[in-house]
Design an enzyme around this catalytic site. Structure first.
Site, short mmCIF file in Angstrom:
data_model
loop_
_atom_site.label_atom_id
_atom_site.label_comp_id
_atom_site.label_asym_id
_atom_site.label_seq_id
_atom_site.Cartn_x
_atom_site.Cartn_y
_atom_site.Cartn_z
N LYS A 40 7.78 38.27 -5.68
CA LYS A 40 8.90 39.21 -5.83
C LYS A 40 10.01 38.69 -6.75
O LYS A 40 10.64 39.48 -7.47
CB LYS A 40 9.47 39.54 -4.46
CG LYS A 40 10.58 40.59 -4.45
CD LYS A 40 10.09 41.97 -4.82
CE LYS A 40 9.33 42.65 -3.72
NZ LYS A 40 10.14 43.04 -2.58
N LYS A 97 22.51 56.24 -1.96
CA LYS A 97 21.24 55.87 -2.59
C LYS A 97 20.50 57.12 -3.04
O LYS A 97 20.32 58.06 -2.26
CB LYS A 97 20.41 55.07 -1.59
CG LYS A 97 19.19 54.36 -2.18
CD LYS A 97 18.59 53.45 -1.12
CE LYS A 97 17.44 52.62 -1.67
NZ LYS A 97 16.92 51.69 -0.64
N GLY A 132 -6.29 21.51 18.61
CA GLY A 132 -6.79 20.41 17.80
C GLY A 132 -7.26 20.88 16.44
O GLY A 132 -7.70 20.08 15.61
N CYS A 141 19.76 49.17 -4.61
CA CYS A 141 18.40 48.64 -4.47
C CYS A 141 17.38 49.44 -5.29
O CYS A 141 17.26 49.25 -6.49
CB CYS A 141 18.01 48.58 -3.00
SG CYS A 141 16.61 47.46 -2.67
N SER A 183 16.03 43.64 -0.30
CA SER A 183 14.73 43.47 -0.97
C SER A 183 13.90 42.42 -0.25
O SER A 183 14.20 41.23 -0.31
CB SER A 183 14.95 43.04 -2.43
OG SER A 183 13.72 42.87 -3.09
N GLU A 231 22.78 45.78 0.98
CA GLU A 231 22.44 47.14 1.41
C GLU A 231 22.44 47.27 2.93
O GLU A 231 21.90 46.42 3.64
CB GLU A 231 21.06 47.49 0.85
CG GLU A 231 20.56 48.87 1.22
CD GLU A 231 19.18 49.16 0.67
OE1 GLU A 231 18.76 50.33 0.75
OE2 GLU A 231 18.52 48.23 0.17
#
Length: 553
Positions: A182, A114, A294, A150, A176, A45
């Site tokens: 996921k 889209k 440290g 997507c 994505s 995408e």
């Protein structure tokens, strides 16, 4: 009728705004695919622009540059090689769209826009793009191919429309972002769309870091019978060739690569390495510098930096004061040595005394408190920024999510810097990753084998060492308690009542909620850092600074 297709899946790492560089990546990948006699190569995408482009995509000059890149790539397809499906911003009848363009035979053969623009979590696409109409399939070399983009597969209607209008298979370009849960969510989602449509599906995702977001790739193909045909690796740039054949009324992808996708701590570690590596390299910093205390947070950040960039690009500086223990001095040096990074010591006694003397008259008659403690931290911040200014190194901050949530961090002190790899990791996760890294060196990492974080750093009680015998638990609950409460408040938006019902003291939960809210102003000024969880500070969780609400439960 075409009965066979060879499709290349291009899982690559674009850079937002670098249209020329992204175009070159596309040209090189297409050239590689042409050697395998591929019919079509599919990119992720918004590949030519980089994803997410945010408000940059509103700039007319940027839109023109992207359109010119599309035209140039289209011209190159006149050579008879593979056709191209590639994402780019596209202006259609005055409307800016998130588009995928089909390029073949020297021209733009078609485009799809889209439909569903996400407006939640890290996404705010309706701010910059207009939604497209319901699409039909593209005719690509005799095959009717659906190209939902997507978010268009996260709801049912776009795939349903494509199936009803004759699509024979689905190719899905994605941007994505990674979070720790996921991968399973994507797989389950794709299986649902296949079950509804009866169509085989290829999922093509980008990899790489973009500011706070990181993309894991892990592209895959699942056939209409729900069999996994191809699994590409995570965290690797790669062009994978897939072979498709018509089987009855549908298309089937032949079995191919089945890479193992990393899980759990390994996945999280690779994510923070990728995010840091790309932030440094894409922004052209020559190296990084950090304060080495440290303690475990700076030790883990140093290890991540060495794995991301190579030890030669990591500069660790110990900035001791009168409260710095001998153990911290020894452990910081031992850790830097194990990592292979440059290590220097710059005592801060004199500069702190200078600040104290400058403020002496103004502070006369007051008692020492956190003001004097914070002067130590802020002195360290000034020195690290001076090193950055002089040598160009990016200052890494080292505060974990537990500290940042509770405000246990000094603004303009230990929060000073340009990037924080562990910003979205709770303290208990920092401990777990440190132990894990001592027994594993993940793929693609440039740091040392073996133990890179001395055991005493992991087992010593955490302390900011800003006063004698100080321990974090003097100010905060034990981290296992703090992290569980914070996860309830931040990730799950749970009520006080529900968290108390899990067995936690109400007064402690109320105090942590209060600290979380009053620290928002600090988080607004914090450095960006890699998003790991489903709800990070900044892009996901956007709370007001001025906030009079407290849970009355």
């Amino acid at each position: 009728m075409t009965d066979k297709l060879r499709i290349a899946l291009a899982q690559l790492n674009p850079t937002v705004g670098d249209i020329a560089g992204n175009l070159k990546k596309a040209v090189d990948a297409r050239r590689e695919a042409a050697l395998a006699d591929v019919d079509l190569i599919v990119f992720s995408e918004m590949f030519l622009a980089g994803y997410p482009p945010e408000d940059l995509v509103l700039k007319p000059a940027f839109q023109r540059a992207a359109a010119e890149a599309v035209s140039e790539l289209a011209r190159q397809t006149a050579d008879g090689g593979p056709g191209v499906l590639i994402g780019a911003p596209w202006v259609e009848e005055g409307r800016l769209m998130n588009a995928v363009l089909y390029l073949d035979q020297g021209e733009i053969k078609g485009q799809r826009f889209k439909v569903h623009l996400p407006n939640y979590g890290v996404f705010d696409e309706p701010r910059v793009f207009q939604p497209g109409p319901m699409p039909g399939p593209l005719n690509i070399r005799g095959v009717r191919i659906g190209v939902p983009i997507c978010e268009d597969i996260w709801l049912t209607d776009v795939v349903e429309c494509l199936e009803e209008t004759g699509a024979e298979l689905l190719l899905v370009p994605n941007g994505s972002p990674y979070d720790a849960s996921k991968f399973d969510a994507r797989t389950q989602l794709v299986v649902s769309r296949i079950r509804e449509s009866g169509l085989s599906l290829a999922y093509v995702n980008q990899i790489g870091g973009q500011d706070e977001l990181v993309f894991d790739g892990a592209s895959f193909v699942i056939n209409a019978d729900f069999s996994l045909a191809v699994q590409m690796p995570a965290w690797v740039e790669k062009v994978t060739i897939t072979d498709w054949a018509r089987a009855g009324t549908g298309w089937v992808c032949a079995p191919g690569e089945k890479a193992l996708v990393e899980e759990d701590l390994e996945s999280v570690y690779l994510a923070v390495v990728q995010g840091l590596r790309d932030y440094v390299n894409k922004n052209r910093f020559p190296s990084v510098v950090l304060g080495m205390s440290g303690g475990i947070d700076s030790a883990l950040v140093a290890a991540i930096a060495a794995d991301a960039l190579g030890p030669d690009k990591v500069h660790c500086i110990m900035l001791p004061y009168r409260y710095t223990s001998s153990e911290s001095l020894m452990d910081a040096e031992a850790c830097a040595k194990a990592i292979g990074a440059r290590y220097d010591t710059i005592p801060i006694e004199k500069p702190v005394a200078g600040f104290t003397e400058a403020l002496e008259k103004l502070f006369e008659g007051t008692q020492s408190d956190t003001t004097e403690e914070n002067l130590q931290s802020r002195t360290r911040g000034v020195i690290l920024m001076a090193v950055s200014n002089k040598f160009g190194a990016l200052v890494l901050t080292t505060g974990n999510k537990s500290e940042v949530s509770a405000g246990y961090a000094t603004l303009y002190g230990d929060m000073n810097g340009g990037y924080n790899p562990i910003k979205d990791l709770y303290k208990m996760k920092v401990f777990a990753l440190s132990r894990w890294r001592n027994t594993h060196r993940p793929k693609g990492c440039l740091g040392a084998e073996g133990i890179v974080i001395p055991e005493r750093i992991i087992t010593r009680p955490p302390s900011a060492e800003l006063r004698p015998d100080q321990k974090d638990e003097d100010s905060l609950p034990p981290y296992e308690v703090l992290d569980a409460i914070l996860e309830g408040l931040v990730e799950k938006e749970m009520s006080i009542r529900d968290i108390v019902a899990m067995g936690y003291d109400r007064a402690v939960v109320k105090r942590i909620e209060h600290l979380l809210y009053i620290s928002e102003y600090k988080r607004r000024q914090a450095a960006p850092g890699v998003k790991i969880s489903a709800r990070n500070f900044g892009r996901d969780r956007r709370y007001p600074i001025t906030n009079g609400f407290r849970d009355a439960d």
